[in-house]
Design a protein around this motif. Structure first.
Motif, mmCIF file in Angstrom:
data_model
loop_
_atom_site.group_PDB
_atom_site.id
_atom_site.type_symbol
_atom_site.label_atom_id
_atom_site.label_comp_id
_atom_site.label_asym_id
_atom_site.label_seq_id
_atom_site.Cartn_x
_atom_site.Cartn_y
_atom_site.Cartn_z
ATOM 1 N N THR A 264 0.850 -1.192 0.000
ATOM 2 C CA THR A 264 0.000 0.000 0.000
ATOM 3 C C THR A 264 0.882 1.237 0.000
ATOM 4 O O THR A 264 1.592 1.503 0.979
ATOM 5 N N PRO A 265 0.918 2.018 -1.098
ATOM 6 C CA PRO A 265 1.749 3.230 -1.120
ATOM 7 C C PRO A 265 1.013 4.429 -0.526
ATOM 8 O O PRO A 265 -0.189 4.613 -0.739
ATOM 9 N N VAL A 266 1.737 5.226 0.217
ATOM 10 C CA VAL A 266 1.211 6.477 0.771
ATOM 11 C C VAL A 266 2.216 7.567 0.414
ATOM 12 O O VAL A 266 3.343 7.576 0.936
ATOM 13 N N GLU A 267 1.818 8.463 -0.472
ATOM 14 C CA GLU A 267 2.720 9.513 -0.929
ATOM 15 C C GLU A 267 2.399 10.820 -0.221
ATOM 16 O O GLU A 267 1.234 11.183 -0.054
ATOM 17 N N LEU A 268 3.468 11.521 0.151
ATOM 18 C CA LEU A 268 3.330 12.800 0.849
ATOM 19 C C LEU A 268 4.158 13.835 0.112
ATOM 20 O O LEU A 268 5.376 13.703 -0.017
ATOM 21 N N SER A 269 3.480 14.883 -0.393
ATOM 22 C CA SER A 269 4.159 16.004 -1.051
ATOM 23 C C SER A 269 4.063 17.223 -0.150
ATOM 24 O O SER A 269 2.971 17.577 0.317
ATOM 25 N N LEU A 270 5.187 17.865 0.096
ATOM 26 C CA LEU A 270 5.249 19.021 0.987
ATOM 27 C C LEU A 270 5.209 20.310 0.182
ATOM 28 O O LEU A 270 5.792 20.402 -0.905
ATOM 29 N N ARG A 271 4.542 21.296 0.699
ATOM 30 C CA ARG A 271 4.500 22.594 0.045
ATOM 31 C C ARG A 271 5.863 23.272 0.093
ATOM 32 O O ARG A 271 6.247 23.992 -0.819
ATOM 33 N N HIS A 272 6.595 23.073 1.177
ATOM 34 C CA HIS A 272 7.944 23.606 1.323
ATOM 35 C C HIS A 272 8.852 22.490 1.812
ATOM 36 O O HIS A 272 8.460 21.692 2.671
ATOM 37 N N ALA A 273 10.056 22.431 1.259
ATOM 38 C CA ALA A 273 10.995 21.383 1.654
ATOM 39 C C ALA A 273 11.253 21.450 3.159
ATOM 40 O O ALA A 273 11.404 22.523 3.740
ATOM 41 N N SER A 274 11.291 20.278 3.788
ATOM 42 C CA SER A 274 11.442 20.211 5.244
ATOM 43 C C SER A 274 12.285 19.005 5.611
ATOM 44 O O SER A 274 12.432 18.062 4.838
ATOM 45 N N ARG A 275 12.843 19.047 6.812
ATOM 46 C CA ARG A 275 13.514 17.890 7.388
ATOM 47 C C ARG A 275 13.096 17.699 8.844
ATOM 48 O O ARG A 275 13.809 17.100 9.625
ATOM 49 N N ASP A 276 11.925 18.209 9.175
ATOM 50 C CA ASP A 276 11.377 18.085 10.526
ATOM 51 C C ASP A 276 10.621 16.763 10.621
ATOM 52 O O ASP A 276 9.562 16.607 9.996
ATOM 53 N N PRO A 277 11.102 15.792 11.400
ATOM 54 C CA PRO A 277 10.413 14.493 11.460
ATOM 55 C C PRO A 277 9.031 14.583 12.101
ATOM 56 O O PRO A 277 8.122 13.837 11.722
ATOM 57 N N LEU A 278 8.861 15.491 13.064
ATOM 58 C CA LEU A 278 7.548 15.615 13.715
ATOM 59 C C LEU A 278 6.506 16.151 12.741
ATOM 60 O O LEU A 278 5.354 15.695 12.720
ATOM 61 N N HIS A 279 6.915 17.117 11.935
ATOM 62 C CA HIS A 279 5.989 17.683 10.965
ATOM 63 C C HIS A 279 5.598 16.636 9.922
ATOM 64 O O HIS A 279 4.414 16.476 9.592
ATOM 65 N N CYS A 280 6.569 15.884 9.404
ATOM 66 C CA CYS A 280 6.266 14.842 8.422
ATOM 67 C C CYS A 280 5.414 13.733 9.037
ATOM 68 O O CYS A 280 4.512 13.189 8.378
#
Length: 493
Positions: free
Chosen positions: A314-330
């Motif tokens: 089961t794929p779950v794709e996540l596209s961010l409006r702004h590049a991030s490296r915050d694990p909590l936000h993702c």
């Protein structure tokens, strides 16, 4: 250039064997992979058929690349499409797309990293690989060249391969389809000497000046005194000669494979509840964050795959409006998606992938709380986008259209910086309102818009900024069609 190569090949073909120098004194050895059909193949054309690519140069369409079958019919680059079709009526012509060539060369450079740690794609139609330390690993220069040829052909590109101690010499030989292997710098001058000046990459005017003095080959140039050459023809000539002879110490720019992240976790048992397997997802996100911090990077998209027993993942794709490296936000955004994703079976393992890695750009902080509010607002928008779908949020933006009534549209991305334009009102009337120009006070600036003749809705207007008697600042235009009048099209705030 191809004609030069065909003329040279029968009467001048250096030996294909090479002498490998001792390891202690071994010079650098460069492989040049030249792709004569790169543009055609990248555009999806079959180079075995009569086909060509065209581009517009100074407003005039001309052919950029042609296949060998088209050449046999008399078609050559720089011809006009009409002249080419007259010679070859079945010629297939498409528009050139440099971006496709860039992507294709990136894929080829990525494959070249399997043969050498130093790959350069500075040349527009070729790759350079430094392979002096890799020869023994691949069984020698000839074996390495054939393995590289098969790998590049597997990607769909035909290559001419030449090996020389100088990047410039290797590129020149590969471009002429002289597939030789020369390992000693001392042999370069004797190898390249019989080649004509037209193949050396000199400027056309410089080649003509040299030809008028009776200089026809590189050997003729090398016989002349360097001081006199520099005074008469400039230092660029000597720099090119030194590069061909292997006396240039400058190295081509190194290509680096874009970073990719892949990690997975196996679960202790089959789990069907989000709260039970989501801690493993959080661990993967922490691992991704550490991967990005070490490279001072961020991600614009990630993909989570949930593995099942005897079921497709089961794929779950996540596209961010702004590049991030915050694990909590993702993690917060992924949980939003997972809560609405039906699972066909219990989860056995989780895997996280990301190829959309970009340089990290930290946001500046203000002494006041405006920046913090902006970050909260952006986070709320991303949560809405994750919950409602990527198509749910749209932004007002400008289309590539001169007619004002058709320029304002809604898109999935916010408006990027555009070229400086004359002032435009924020409030545009849906139907322009007729007015009397005698009641207006006009500014001096004038903007003419003439467009739309290709779709049946042509306009020819002169736009001006004006003030009416009530003091309102208006955007008005004069219709330049016969019997056209004056109209108000917008109001400034």
């Amino acid at each position: 250039m191809a004609a030069t190569a065909r003329a040279l090949a029968p009467r001048y073909l250096p030996p294909r064997h090479s002498e490998v120098a001792p390891a202690a004194h071994r010079p650098k050895l460069w492989v040049c992979a030249y792709f004569p059909d790169l543009a055609l193949t990248a555009a999806g054309l079959d180079s075995r058929l009569a086909c060509a690519l065209q581009e517009t140069v100074k407003g005039r369409p001309s052919l950029y690349a042609v296949s060998q079958a088209a050449r046999l019919a008399g078609v050559e680059p720089s011809m006009t499409p009409a002249a080419a079709l007259a010679l070859c009526p079945g010629l297939q012509i498409q528009n050139r797309d440099p971006q496709l060539e860039h992507i294709a060369l990136d894929l080829l450079a990525d494959a070249g990293l399997d043969f050498s740690p130093w790959v350069s794609r500075d040349l527009p139609q070729a790759l350079l690989l430094e392979v002096s330390s890799c020869l023994r690993l691949f069984g020698g220069a000839e074996s390495l060249r054939e393995q590289l040829r098969q790998t590049l052909a597997g990607i769909g590109h035909r290559a001419h391969l030449a090996l020389a101690p100088s990047p410039a010499a290797a590129e020149m030989l590969a471009r002429l389809n002289l597939e030789v292997v020369v390992a000693q710098p001392a042999k370069l001058r004797s190898l390249l000497g019989p080649l004509p000046l037209a193949a050396a990459g000199f400027d056309a005017k410089l080649s003509q000046r040299l030809a008028r003095t009776g200089v026809q080959t590189l050997a003729d140039v090398w016989r002349l005194p360097r001081d006199g050459l520099a005074r008469r023809y400039g230092p660029e000539l000597l720099a090119r000669l030194d590069a061909l002879a292997g006396h240039d110490s400058r190295l081509p720019k190194q290509f680096h494979r874009p970073p990719r992240f892949t990690a997975g976790r196996e679960l202790p048992a089959e789990l069907d509840k989000l709260d039970h397997f989501f801690p493993a997802v959080e661990q993967l996100l922490e691992q991704l964050a550490e991967f990005l911090r070490r490279r001072d990077a961020a991600v614009q998209a990630v993909e989570l795959r949930l593995q099942h027993y005897r079921r497709p993942a089961t794929p779950v794709e996540l596209s961010l409006r702004h590049a991030s490296r915050d694990p909590l936000h993702c993690a917060r955004l992924l949980r939003e998606k997972l809560e609405r994703t039906p699972l066909p079976a219990p989860v056995l393992a989780v895997k996280l992938f990301s190829e959309a890695v970009v340089p990290f750009q930290p946001r500046s902080f203000s002494l006041f709380d405006d920046e913090i509010r902006e970050q909260d607002w952006q986070s709320a928008l991303e949560q809405l986008q994750s919950r409602l779908g990527h198509q749910a949020l749209q932004y007002p933006t400008a289309a590539a259209e001169h007619r004002p009534e058709r320029a304002g549209v809604f898109g999935l991305e916010s408006a990027a910086e555009q070229a400086e334009l004359p002032p435009r009102p924020l409030w545009l009337l849906s139907i322009p309102k007729p007015l009397n120009p005698a009641e207006l006070h006009f500014a001096q600036d004038r903007e003419r818009i003439a467009s739309g003749w290709w779709d049946g809705a042509p306009v020819r207007r002169d736009y001006r900024i004006a003030h009416d008697r009530a003091g309102r600042k208006l955007w008005v235009f004069q219709d330049l069609k016969p019997n056209g009048g004056w109209y108000c099209h917008g109001l400034f705030g």
